[in-house]
Design a protein around this motif. Structure first.
Motif, PDB file in Angstrom:
ATOM      1  N   ARG A  33       0.810  -1.219   0.000  1.00  8.84           N
ATOM      2  CA  ARG A  33       0.000   0.000   0.000  1.00  8.84           C
ATOM      3  C   ARG A  33       0.843   1.268   0.000  1.00  8.84           C
ATOM      4  O   ARG A  33       0.423   2.292  -0.546  1.00  8.84           O
ATOM      5  CB  ARG A  33      -0.941   0.004   1.211  1.00  8.84           C
ATOM      6  N   LEU A 125      -4.726   3.096  -4.270  1.00  8.20           N
ATOM      7  CA  LEU A 125      -5.525   2.670  -3.126  1.00  8.20           C
ATOM      8  C   LEU A 125      -6.978   2.563  -3.563  1.00  8.20           C
ATOM      9  O   LEU A 125      -7.475   3.403  -4.306  1.00  8.20           O
ATOM     10  CB  LEU A 125      -5.418   3.680  -1.981  1.00  8.20           C
ATOM     11  N   THR A 126      -7.658   1.542  -3.056  1.00 10.93           N
ATOM     12  CA  THR A 126      -9.072   1.335  -3.349  1.00 10.93           C
ATOM     13  C   THR A 126      -9.906   1.757  -2.152  1.00 10.93           C
ATOM     14  O   THR A 126      -9.565   1.441  -1.001  1.00 10.93           O
ATOM     15  CB  THR A 126      -9.355  -0.142  -3.670  1.00 10.93           C
ATOM     16  N   LEU A 127     -10.984   2.470  -2.398  1.00 10.23           N
ATOM     17  CA  LEU A 127     -11.864   2.919  -1.324  1.00 10.23           C
ATOM     18  C   LEU A 127     -12.588   1.724  -0.713  1.00 10.23           C
ATOM     19  O   LEU A 127     -13.047   0.825  -1.421  1.00 10.23           O
ATOM     20  CB  LEU A 127     -12.872   3.920  -1.874  1.00 10.23           C
ATOM     21  N   ALA A 128     -12.693   1.720   0.612  1.00  8.87           N
ATOM     22  CA  ALA A 128     -13.408   0.650   1.306  1.00  8.87           C
ATOM     23  C   ALA A 128     -14.898   0.705   0.968  1.00  8.87           C
ATOM     24  O   ALA A 128     -15.426   1.758   0.601  1.00  8.87           O
ATOM     25  CB  ALA A 128     -13.202   0.770   2.810  1.00  8.87           C
ATOM     26  N   SER A 129     -15.584  -0.406   1.122  1.00  7.71           N
ATOM     27  CA  SER A 129     -17.021  -0.444   0.850  1.00  7.71           C
ATOM     28  C   SER A 129     -17.832   0.126   2.004  1.00  7.71           C
ATOM     29  O   SER A 129     -18.973   0.557   1.823  1.00  7.71           O
ATOM     30  CB  SER A 129     -17.460  -1.884   0.572  1.00  7.71           C
ATOM     31  N   ILE A 189      -5.929   3.852   6.138  1.00 12.07           N
ATOM     32  CA  ILE A 189      -6.433   2.603   5.568  1.00 12.07           C
ATOM     33  C   ILE A 189      -6.805   1.641   6.693  1.00 12.07           C
ATOM     34  O   ILE A 189      -6.293   1.739   7.812  1.00 12.07           O
ATOM     35  CB  ILE A 189      -5.408   1.936   4.624  1.00 12.07           C
ATOM     36  N   ARG A 192      -7.513  -4.207   5.911  1.00 13.63           N
ATOM     37  CA  ARG A 192      -7.517  -4.886   4.613  1.00 13.63           C
ATOM     38  C   ARG A 192      -6.859  -4.028   3.544  1.00 13.63           C
ATOM     39  O   ARG A 192      -6.884  -4.364   2.355  1.00 13.63           O
ATOM     40  CB  ARG A 192      -8.959  -5.233   4.210  1.00 13.63           C
ATOM     41  N   LYS A 194      -7.741  -0.961   2.633  1.00 14.88           N
ATOM     42  CA  LYS A 194      -8.678  -0.126   1.895  1.00 14.88           C
ATOM     43  C   LYS A 194      -8.719   1.287   2.486  1.00 14.88           C
ATOM     44  O   LYS A 194      -8.628   1.476   3.695  1.00 14.88           O
ATOM     45  CB  LYS A 194     -10.081  -0.736   1.926  1.00 14.88           C
ATOM     46  N   LYS A 219     -16.450   9.170   0.357  1.00 13.30           N
ATOM     47  CA  LYS A 219     -16.916   8.233  -0.669  1.00 13.30           C
ATOM     48  C   LYS A 219     -17.745   8.952  -1.743  1.00 13.30           C
ATOM     49  O   LYS A 219     -17.567   8.732  -2.934  1.00 13.30           O
ATOM     50  CB  LYS A 219     -17.729   7.124  -0.026  1.00 13.30           C
TER      51      LYS A 219
END
Length: 228
Positions: A33, A125-129, A189, A192, A194, A219
């Motif tokens: 990350r 980086l991917t945004l968390a759900s 983050i 995980r 995210k 988001k």
């Protein structure tokens, strides 16, 4: 008695193995990350083209689209100095590749900004759900006081403490993370890996109380600002 001793020993071995696996997972996660982290610098020029100021911040690459990369940081870093001054923002990857940034969008009600540049050779980086839960362990990558270099990204761990509510409005998410000037815009983050927040301020008397953009608003902002 011997069977009990054997059982206890087996439990101890399994516990140690589990801890070792967890530590290895976290190490590998953060190593990956941090390759999405970027250091940011802003040079301020006067109308004669002379440098009259400079500031630093942190950010993270959150999207690549063809030959363009998108970086998330704090809005107050992106805002123009104003007057007759000209700002030039540069992005620096963990391999110290550099690019000039252009502001794409600044959120109206949160301290968040998205910039673009030529495509950078770095991870995203991917945004968390979903947002963090109280007591959840989190991690932060930052360049406090401009401390950042090739393969050098400062890593921190802390916990999510809750929401700051003012006049019925969630203005910030609160984390127990250390921060200093230069940490603005740094990504938070979850376990995980995210993205769940962006640091924008610290408590004036306690630098381990960190304010982040609220997850839901972040988001929404990212979803509206990035190309579809």
């Amino acid at each position: 008695m011997k069977r009990l001793m054997f059982t206890n020993a087996l439990i101890a071995v399994l516990f140690l193995s589990s801890c070792a696996f967890t530590n290895l997972f976290t190490k590998n996660l953060l190593d990956q990350r941090r390759r999405a982290f970027v250091g940011l610098s802003k040079v301020i020029f006067n109308e004669e083209g002379r440098m009259v100021g400079m500031s630093t911040a942190s950010g993270a690459i959150i999207h690549h689209d063809k030959d363009i990369s998108y970086v998330l940081t704090a809005k107050h870093f992106c805002e123009e100095t104003g007057g007759s001054h000209v700002d030039q923002i540069s992005i620096h990857t963990h391999k110290m590749d550099n690019a000039i940034a252009t502001v794409v969008a600044m959120a109206k009600d949160i301290d968040a900004c998205i910039m673009s540049s030529e495509r950078l050779n770095a991870k995203t980086l991917t945004l968390a759900s979903s947002g963090p839960e109280i007591g959840e362990k989190v991690y932060n990558m930052a360049a406090p006081m401009g401390i950042f270099g090739e393969d050098l990204v400062m890593l921190y761990e802390g916990f999510y403490s809750g929401k700051l509510i003012e006049n019925g409005i969630n203005t910030s998410d609160i984390y127990s993370l250390p921060a200093n000037p230069g940490s603005s815009g740094s990504p938070v983050i979850n376990g995980r890996g995210k993205l769940i927040g962006v640091v924008w301020a610290i408590h004036s008397r306690f630098h381990h109380i960190t304010l982040s953009t609220p997850f839901n608003k972040l988001k929404e902002f990212i979803g509206s600002a990035l190309p579809r």
